[in-house]
Enzyme design. Sequence first.
Site, PDB file in Angstrom:
ATOM      1  N   ASP A   1     -34.260  -1.988  36.505  1.00  0.00           N
ATOM      2  CA  ASP A   1     -34.434  -3.424  36.753  1.00  0.00           C
ATOM      3  C   ASP A   1     -33.570  -4.183  35.754  1.00  0.00           C
ATOM      4  O   ASP A   1     -33.842  -4.161  34.552  1.00  0.00           O
ATOM      5  CB  ASP A   1     -35.901  -3.822  36.598  1.00  0.00           C
ATOM      6  CG  ASP A   1     -36.197  -5.240  37.096  1.00  0.00           C
ATOM      7  OD1 ASP A   1     -35.253  -6.050  37.202  1.00  0.00           O
ATOM      8  OD2 ASP A   1     -37.375  -5.533  37.372  1.00  0.00           O
TER       9      ASP A   1
ATOM     10  N   ARG B   1     -32.786  -7.528  36.177  1.00  0.00           N
ATOM     11  CA  ARG B   1     -32.925  -8.962  36.426  1.00  0.00           C
ATOM     12  C   ARG B   1     -33.206  -9.742  35.144  1.00  0.00           C
ATOM     13  O   ARG B   1     -33.877  -9.263  34.244  1.00  0.00           O
ATOM     14  CB  ARG B   1     -34.047  -9.215  37.432  1.00  0.00           C
ATOM     15  CG  ARG B   1     -33.734  -8.758  38.838  1.00  0.00           C
ATOM     16  CD  ARG B   1     -34.931  -8.898  39.749  1.00  0.00           C
ATOM     17  NE  ARG B   1     -36.013  -7.994  39.356  1.00  0.00           N
ATOM     18  CZ  ARG B   1     -37.189  -7.936  39.989  1.00  0.00           C
ATOM     19  NH1 ARG B   1     -37.424  -8.727  41.016  1.00  0.00           N
ATOM     20  NH2 ARG B   1     -38.112  -7.078  39.584  1.00  0.00           N
TER      21      ARG B   1
END
EC number: 3.5.4.25
Length: 206
Positions: A131, A133
Site C-alpha cells: 500500500d 497511498r
Amino acid sequence: MTELAGFTRRAAETRLPTRYGDFTAIGYQDPACAIEHMALVYGDITARDPLTRVHSECLTGDVFASTRCECGDQLSAAMKAIVADGAGIVIYLQGHEGRGIGLLAKLKAMRLQEDGLDTVDANVALGLPVDSRDYQAAADILQDLGVPAIRLLSNNPHKVESLSQYGIRISEQVPLLIDVNDDNLPYLKAKRERLDHYLPQLDDIR
C-alpha cells in the site's frame, strides 16, 4: 484558485446533480505531479463534523462495477449515507488505483490472485508496495473546505492514522460495510487478516 498548505490547489467548482442528490463538485490539482482530485460537497459541512468518505480511485469497481472488490459499492453507499445525514463530503483521490500501484499493475496482481495469491502477496510478487497511498492531498482539501474534524466513513485503520498525522481530527470512524459475495470474499478476507480492516460481516463466514 486557492493554494493550500501542501501542493494541492483548488482549480474548478460546479454543481453536480447525481442520482443521490445535488452535490457541489470542487476540482483540485497537484501541479507537482499533474494529479487531479475531486471533492463532492453536500449540504452545510460546517454545522458539525461532516460525514466524510476519502475514496481511492478504482476504475474496475467504480466504473465497471467489478464484484471482485467493494469499491464501487462503498462509493455508492457513502453518497447515500451523506445525503441521508444531510451534509458531508466525498473526496475522490486519483493516483490511488490498486492501493497506489496503478491500473496495469493492479490487473497483473488480479491475475496472480486467480492463481491463488491474496491481494497482499500478489503486490509483493510483482515487486510492488502492499500500500503506497498517501493522504496529504485529502488533508489539504479538508483544510481548504474549512473542515478540521470529520466523521470518517472507512474500515481502514491506516487511513485514520494517516489523516491524523496530517492534522485532521477523526471524531468518529463510521464503518462502511458491504455485502460479501463469492468474488470479493478472498479480497475482503485478506484486507481483514493482512491489513487489519474492520470487517465484522465476515465473522460467520468460513
